[in-house]
Design a protein around this motif. Structure first.
Motif, short mmCIF file in Angstrom:
data_model
loop_
_atom_site.label_atom_id
_atom_site.label_comp_id
_atom_site.label_asym_id
_atom_site.label_seq_id
_atom_site.Cartn_x
_atom_site.Cartn_y
_atom_site.Cartn_z
N THR A 137 0.75 -1.21 -0.01
CA THR A 137 0.03 0.08 -0.08
C THR A 137 0.78 1.18 -0.01
OG1 THR A 137 -1.61 -1.18 1.22
CG2 THR A 137 -1.81 1.06 1.34
N ARG A 138 1.83 1.11 0.89
CA ARG A 138 2.92 2.35 0.95
C ARG A 138 3.51 2.51 -0.49
NH1 ARG A 138 3.46 0.44 6.13
NH2 ARG A 138 5.51 -0.79 5.50
N ASP A 139 4.14 1.41 -1.11
CA ASP A 139 4.83 1.58 -2.30
C ASP A 139 3.58 2.12 -3.37
OD1 ASP A 139 7.08 0.55 -1.41
OD2 ASP A 139 6.75 -1.74 -1.75
N LEU A 140 2.49 1.43 -3.17
CA LEU A 140 1.67 2.14 -4.16
C LEU A 140 1.25 3.47 -4.40
CD1 LEU A 140 -0.47 1.16 -6.51
CD2 LEU A 140 -2.26 0.93 -4.70
N ASP A 141 1.35 4.16 -3.02
CA ASP A 141 0.97 5.51 -2.95
C ASP A 141 2.34 6.38 -3.34
OD1 ASP A 141 -1.60 5.05 -1.94
OD2 ASP A 141 -0.85 5.06 0.24
N ARG A 142 3.43 5.76 -3.06
CA ARG A 142 4.48 6.64 -3.67
C ARG A 142 4.81 6.58 -5.01
NH1 ARG A 142 9.54 3.99 -4.45
NH2 ARG A 142 8.79 2.10 -3.37
#
Length: 1016
Positions: A137-142
Motif C-alpha cells: 500500500t505504501r509502495d503504491l501510494d509512492r
C-alpha cells in the motif's frame, strides 16, 4: 449485446528465456483470431522479443505494442512499461542499458530512482505482489504520486478461491491511490495446451524436476490469450478494468516502424559530401589497382555502382568499411571482404577485397537491390588472433554509446531440448543421454519412432513419448542471448536510444539485445568484423616468406594467379591444410571436379554443402561439366520471353543452380516473382544452421514457370534444388571470397611447403588436422622437419637453412622434379621456378624477387617450436630463449636463469636436450638433480660454497619403440618412426596390406588395412 474491445497488456513471450511458452508468431495470429485489438509484449527487463512480435503482426489486424516488465532490485513492485512516443522509447532503452551495464551478462539491476530519471512519456502499469499488505500500500501510494496521470494497477484472475476478494481489494487500492485498475490475463502462452511445456520450462529455470517443483508451477492452464468476451465475463463486476485497456492503447503512439536507419556520418574533407569523398577514394584506388589505366568496362562498372550507392544513400557505410580496413592494414592485420557488396568493383578499388569482379563475372544481379532498399552486405574477415584489436578500434572510434555488437539468440536444438526436458521430467541420465547423444542430430523437426527403437527404447512408453513430444515443441525456442561473432551496429543517434546495450561475458565487449534477423526486419545496417584462422596463417606465411626467402609479398593480390601447378596439386586431392578444401568430402570432390581456373574453386567451395547435395545439384553439374550429359536450356513460350532467358542466370554452372543468387534470379526472371516475393524466398533460404521455409513459395514458383511455358517437371526440379538451400545454400559472393583464400593457401602449400607447414602449426588450433598430420604431409612433400630443441627452438615453429637441397626420398619422382623447379610444365605455368609468373598486373610488383625468372625454390627445414611440447607455456619458452641468447647451455644454466623446474622436466621428457648431448633419460636425470643445487644457498647455507660431486650414473638406453611412444606422449607426434612400423611383421602375418599396395589390388576385393585414426 455489444462486443467489448480488449487489449492484452501483460504478455510474456518465449524471449523471456524460460518463462513464456509461445513464439510471437503464435501469439499474434492467435490474438487476431480471438478478436483482440492489441497485444503488449512485456518480457522481464528486456526488449528481446518485441521485434519478432512487431514483425508477426505487420500483416495482421492486431497491433503489437512495444513494452517490457521492469523488475526492481530495491523491492519496488514491478511495472509494465509502455513508451508513448519515440523519445519515451529512447528513454526506456537507455534505462535498460543502465541496468544491464550495471550487472553481469544476462542480468539487469534497476532501482526506482533509475526509472524516475527516465520516466517522462512512460505509461506504467503496476503489477501487485501476491500479498497485498501495508508495504505494498505504501509502495503504491509512492509510485502513483511520482507518476500521477499515467499509472494504472493491473489485476488478473488466477482462478483461485479468493479471486473476487482480491479483485475487490485491488479496486479499493486503485481508487484510493488514483491508479485505475486495468484487466490483464498475465499471459504465458497462446493456448492452454502449451501449459505442460511451460511447466517444463519452469523446472529448467528453477533447476528442479517436475516432482520437486511444487508451488513454483502454475496452478492451472488459464494463463493463455482469451477473447474480449471472456475477459469481460471475468471482470463483469469491474467493467471499467477492461475498458481501460483500450484507453491505454490509445495513448501509445510509438511503433517500432518509427525506428529509421540513422547511420553515422563519416568524416569527409571540407567542402565535400560523403558520396564525393567515396568517389575520390574509389578512383584513386582504381589507379592503384590498374596502373596501366582503368579498363573501360571497369570504369563503366564503377560509375554505375557509385550512382547506385549515392541513390540508396549508402556512401557512409562504404566509407566506414574502408576506414576499418585501412586501420587494420596500418596495424599489419590481413583482411578480406566478402558478400555481394564486398565483391563489387568499388570494394575492390577500396582494398576491401582482392577479387576483381569484372574478371570473374561473379555477380548475376546488382550488388545492392534498388527495388528492395536492402542494406549492403559486406563481411570482412580478419586474422583470428588479432580481430579483437580491430573491434576495440571500432569501439574507440564511435564510442560505447554509438556502437555495439549485434546479439545472437541461442535456440534449443534437439540435443539440448531432450536433455533439458528429460531432466525436468525426471528421466534417468542414461535414458536422456541415449536419446540425446545416440539419435538426435544438431537440427531437426522431430524424432522418428524407428530412431527411438534403434536406441533400444520403446517410443510408445508414456515417459518416452511425453519427453519426445515436449522436446519437439521446445525446438527453436530461445535458450539464452549471446553476442554475434562480429556484427557491429553503428548509429548516428545514440545506439542505446534504439536498443538496450548490455555487457558481454568477454571483457570490454558490449552487445545489443536484437539479433541479425531483428536488425534486418527494422532495416538497420551492420558491419561484420569476423575472424578467420587461415588469414592468420597466410599473414604469418607472408612474413616468413619476406624474412626467410626474401620475397616482397604483402597482400593477397601479390600472389601469382592461375598457376597451373596449383590446380594440378588440388586436382590430385593434395589439399591437407588448404582452406575450405581439406575435408574428406572436399578431397573426394577435387579429383572429380579437377579445377583448372579460379571459378572452379568458387564452385568447389559451394558444391560440397548439404544444400546442393540434397537438392540433387552435384551429379548433374559434374556430368554436364565432363560432357557426359547435354546442357539443357529450357525456354518459355515465345510470347513470354526469349529462348536464352536462363543462359545469363545459369550459364556459368551448366544450367544447374548452385548459388542463392541464381535461385533468386530464377524466381524473378522465370517465375516472375515480385521483388518482395523474391526477398521472402531469399530469407526462407536460410543459410548455415537456421532452417528456412522455402516450401511456402513452391506453388507460386512452379505455377509461375509453367504459366510461362516451362515444363512442369523442370520447374519442380528447379524448386527442389532451391529447397536444398533451406538446409545450407552458399551465396556465390561468399564462395568467391573463400575461393581466393583457397587459392592463396594452396599456392603457399605448392610453392613453399616449408613455410606452409610452419605457419599452420603456429596458427593452431584451426582446420581439420593436428600438427602430427601437418608434419607428415610436409615431409611427404620433401620438407625436412626438425624436433623441438632447447638450443634451437623458439615458441613458434621457425625455418632453418639447409646446406643441401631438401630430401626427396619419400616423394614420388614426378613430384620431386616439380618441386625442384626443373619440370618444364611447371616452368611454363608460372610460380617459383617458372619462366614467367602469371599476374593480375605484371608491373604492379616490379622489382619483386618473387617474380625473378631465375628464382628457384630453396626450402628450409622446419624447426618445431616449444609450443609443441605439452605443458610448456609461452612465457616459459620465451624465458628459455632469452637465457639461451645469454649463454645458457645446460639444464643447470637454464634453471639458474629462472626457467621453472617443471618446464625443464617437460622439455627433458620430450627429448628437447638432444643437441646438448643428453639423451631423454640423461636430461631428465640432470634436471632432477638441479633442483637441490638451486635451493642449497637457502636451505643449506653452510654447504653452499662447497664443491658437490655426484657419482656417474649409467642409465639404460631407450629403445626406438619406447622413444616413439614418448614422443607421442609429450609432443603428439614423432619424427623418429611411424608407430605401425613396430607392428608390421605382425600385421603381415594377419594379411593386413600396406597402403602402397592398394593400387595393385583387384577392384572389389575385400582387404584389411591398419593405421592410426587421425580424424573421427
Amino acid at each position: 449485446m455489444t462486443i467489448p474491445a480488449y487489449a492484452e497488456l501483460q504478455t510474456t513471450s518465449n524471449f523471456s528465456f524460460l518463462r513464456g511458452a509461445s513464439h510471437a508468431g503464435e501469439l499474434m495470429p492467435t490474438a487476431q483470431g480471438l478478436g483482440l485489438a492489441a497485444v503488449g509484449i512485456t518480457d522481464r527487463n528486456t526488449l528481446s522479443g518485441v521485434v519478432r512480435a512487431w514483425t508477426a503482426a505487420k500483416d495482421l489486424k492486431v497491433r503489437a505494442l512495444t513494452g517490457c516488465r521492469l523488475d526492481f532490485a530495491d523491492g519496488t513492485p514491478s511495472l509494465l512499461c509502455y513508451p508513448s512516443d519515440r523519445e519515451a522509447f529512447a528513454r526506456l532503452t537507455r534505462l535498460l542499458t543502465v541496468g544491464q551495464r550495471r550487472a553481469d551478462k544476462g542480468g539487469c539491476e534497476l532501482h526506482w530512482e533509475d526509472f524516475l530519471q527516465h520516466a517522462e512519456g512512460q505509461l506504467a502499469l503496476i503489477v501487485p505482489p501476491a500479498r497485498l499488505d501495508d508495504v505494498f500500500t505504501r509502495d503504491l501510494d509512492r509510485m502513483t504520486s511520482d507518476l500521477r496521470g499515467r499509472v494504472w494497477l493491473t489485476a488478473s484472475r488466477a482462478y483461485a478461491a479468493r479471486d473476487l476478494q482480491r479483485l475487490a481489494r485491488l479496486d479499493q487500492l486503485a481508487r484510493a491511490a488514483g491508479a485505475p485498475m486495468v484487466a490483464t490475463n498475465d499471459v504465458l502462452y497462446h493456448a492452454p495446451e502449451r501449459r505442460p511445456l511451460q511447466d517444463v520450462m519452469t523446472c529448467v529455470r528453477e533447476h528442479c524436476t517436475i516432482q520437486e517443483a511444487g508451488f513454483r508451477l502454475e496452478a492451472n492452464a488459464e494463463r493463455h490469450l482469451k477473447t474480449p468476451q471472456e475477459m469481460a465475463r471475468l471482470f463483469e463486476r469491474w467493467p471499467r478494468a477492461v475498458e481501460h485497456t483500450m484507453e491505454i492503447v490509445a495513448r501509445i503512439g510509438f511503433d517500432l516502424g518509427q525506428l529509421k536507419e540513422e547511420y553515422p556520418d563519416e568524416p569527409v574533407p571540407p567542402g565535400k559530401t560523403a558520396i564525393q569523398h567515396l568517389t575520390d577514394l574509389t578512383w584513386a584506388g582504381a589507379a592503384w589497382r590498374y596502373p596501366k589505366g582503368v579498363p573501360d568496362k571497369v570504369a563503366d562498372q564503377l560509375r554505375e555502382e557509385l550512382r547506385l550507392i549515392g541513390k540508396m544513400d549508402y556512401p557512409n557505410y562504404f566509407l566506414t568499411v574502408h576506414d576499418i580496413v585501412q586501420e587494420a592494414r596500418a596495424m599489419g592485420i590481413l583482411c578480406q571482404g566478402r558478400g555481394s557488396a564486398a565483391n563489387s568493383s568499388v570494394c575492390f578499388c577500396l582494398g576491401v577485397t582482392s577479387i576483381d569482379p569484372t574478371e570473374h563475372r561473379l555477380l548475376f544481379t546488382r550488388f545492392i537491390s534498388e527495388n528492395r532498399g536492402e542494406p549492403p552486405d559486406i563481411d570482412v574477415d580478419f586474422e583470428h588472433e588479432r580481430r579483437e584489436e580491430v573491434m576495440q578500434y571500432v569501439y574507440r572510434r564511435y564510442g560505447r554509446d554509438y556502437a555495439a555488437i549485434c546479439g545472437t539468440v541461442i535456440h534449443y536444438r534437439p540435443r539440448s531440448a531432450i536433455r533439458d526436458v528429460g531432466k525436468a521430467l525426471g528421466l534417468t541420465e542414461d535414458v536422456t543421454s541415449l536419446l540425446a547423444a545416440t539419435v538426435w542430430g544438431s537440427w531437426g523437426s522431430g524424432l522418428p519412432e524407428e530412431h527411438i527403437r534403434k536406441a533400444g527404447l520403446d517410443p510408445e512408453a508414456p515417459e518416452i513419448a511425453r519427453a519426445v513430444n515436449l522436446a519437439t515443441e521446445l525446438l527453436g525456442f530461445p535458450r539464452h542471448l549471446s553476442q554475434h561473432v562480429g556484427g557491429f551496429v553503428l548509429t548516428k543517434r545514440r545506439l542505446d536510444e534504439t536498443v538496450p546495450i548490455g555487457n558481454a561475458a568477454m571483457k570490454d565487449r558490449t552487445f545489443i539485445e536484437w539479433d541479425k534477423d531483428d536488425i534486418d526486419s527494422l532495416g538497420l545496417m551492420k558491419v561484420d568484423i569476423l575472424a578467420l584462422g587461415m588469414l592468420t596463417a597466410i599473414q604469418r606465411g607472408f612474413g616468413m616468406l619476406r624474412a626467410e626467402h626474401g620475397l616482397d609479398i604483402h597482400d593477397l593480390a601479390d600472389v601469382p594467379v592461375e598457376v597451373k601447378g596449383v590446380y594440378d596439386m588440388l586436382s590430385k586431392a593434395d589439399s591437407v591444410g588448404v582452406f575450405q578444401v581439406e575435408s574428406r568430402a572436399q578431397m573426394s570432390m577435387l579429383p572429380r571436379l579437377r579445377p583448372n581456373r579460379f571459378y572452379d574453386l568458387v564452385i568447389e567451395v559451394a558444391i560440397v554443402r548439404p544444400g546442393p547435395i540434397q537438392g540433387d545439384m552435384v551429379h548433374p553439374y559434374l556430368r554436364r561439366r565432363n560432357g557426359q550429359e547435354p546442357v539443357e536450356w529450357p525456354a518459355p513460350s515465345p510470347e513470354h520471353g526469349p529462348p536464352d532467358e536462363l543462359y545469363g542466370i545459369l550459364g556459368n554452372t551448366y544450367g544447374v543452380p548452385l548459388f542463392q543468387e541464381q535461385a533468386m534470379s530464377l524466381a524473378i526472371e522465370a517465375a516472375k516473382f515480385t521483388p518482395d516475393e523474391a526477398d521472402g524466398l531469399r530469407k526462407a533460404m536460410a543459410t548455415f544452421k537456421n532452417l528456412g521455409t522455402p516450401a511456402e513459395y513452391r506453388d507460386k514458383f512452379v505455377e509461375g514457370m509453367t504459366g510461362r511455358g516451362y515444363q512442369r517437371d523442370f520447374a519442380e526440379r528447379c524448386f527442389k534444388q532451391i529447397e536444398g538451400f533451406g538446409h545450407y545454400g552458399f551465396p556465390e559472393s561468399h564462395a568467391a571470397s573463400f575461393a581466393k583464400l583457397v587459392y592463396v593457401s594452396a599456392w603457399l602449400k605448392w610453392a613453399w611447403p616449408d613455410v606452409f607447414c610452419a605457419v599452420l602449426i603456429n596458427s593452431q588450433p584451426m582446420g581439420f588436422y593436428q600438427p602430427a598430420q601437418l608434419v607428415r604431409d610436409a615431409r611427404e612433400h620433401g620438407v625436412e622437419v626438425r624436433p623441438p630443441d632447447v638450443m634451437a627452438s623458439d615458441w613458434d615453429c621457425t625455418l632453418e637453412a639447409i646446406p643441401k637441397a631438401p630430401p626427396t626420398a619419400n616423394v614420388i619422382p614426378d613430384e620431386a622434379k616439380r618441386r625442384s623447379g626443373t619440370d618444364p610444365e611447371r616452368r611454363a605455368s608460372g610460380g617459383p621456378g617458372s619462366s614467367r609468373s602469371a599476374l593480375v598486373r605484371d608491373d604492379s610488383v616490379s622489382g619483386n624477387k618473387l617474380f625473378n625468372p631465375d628464382t628457384r625454390p630453396h626450402w628450409k627445414a622446419v624447426r618445431l617450436g616449444l609450443r609443441q611440447v605439452k605443458g610448456v607455456r609461452e612465457v616459459e619458452a620465451r624465458l628459455l630463449a632469452k637465457a639461451r641468447d645469454e649463454g645458457a647451455r645446460t639444464p643447470a644454466d637454464f634453471a639458474q636463469a629462472g626457467v621453472p623446474q617443471r618446464a625443464l622436466e617437460l622439455l627433458a621428457e620430450a627429448d628437447a636436450f638432444a643437441s646438448t648431448g643428453l639423451s631423454r633419460r640423461e636430461a631428465l636425470w640432470a634436471v632432477k638433480g638441479v633442483k637441490g643445487e638451486n635451493k642449497a644457498p637457502v636451505q643449506a647455507p653452510l654447504l653452499a660454497g662447497l664443491p658437490l660431486f655426484e657419482a656417474t650414473v649409467s642409465l639404460p638406453a631407450m629403445g626406438l619403440p619406447q622413444a616413439v611412444a614418448e614422443d607421442y606422449r609429450t609432443t603428439s607426434l614423432s619424427l623418429k618412426a611411424h608407430p605401425c612400423r613396430f607392428y608390421r611383421s605382425m600385421l603381415d602375418g594377419m594379411g593386413v596390406i600396406t597402403a602402397d599396395r592398394l593400387p595393385e589390388i583387384k577392384d572389389g576385393r575385400r582387404v584389411a588395412v591398419a593405421g592410426i585414426v587421425l580424424i573421427r
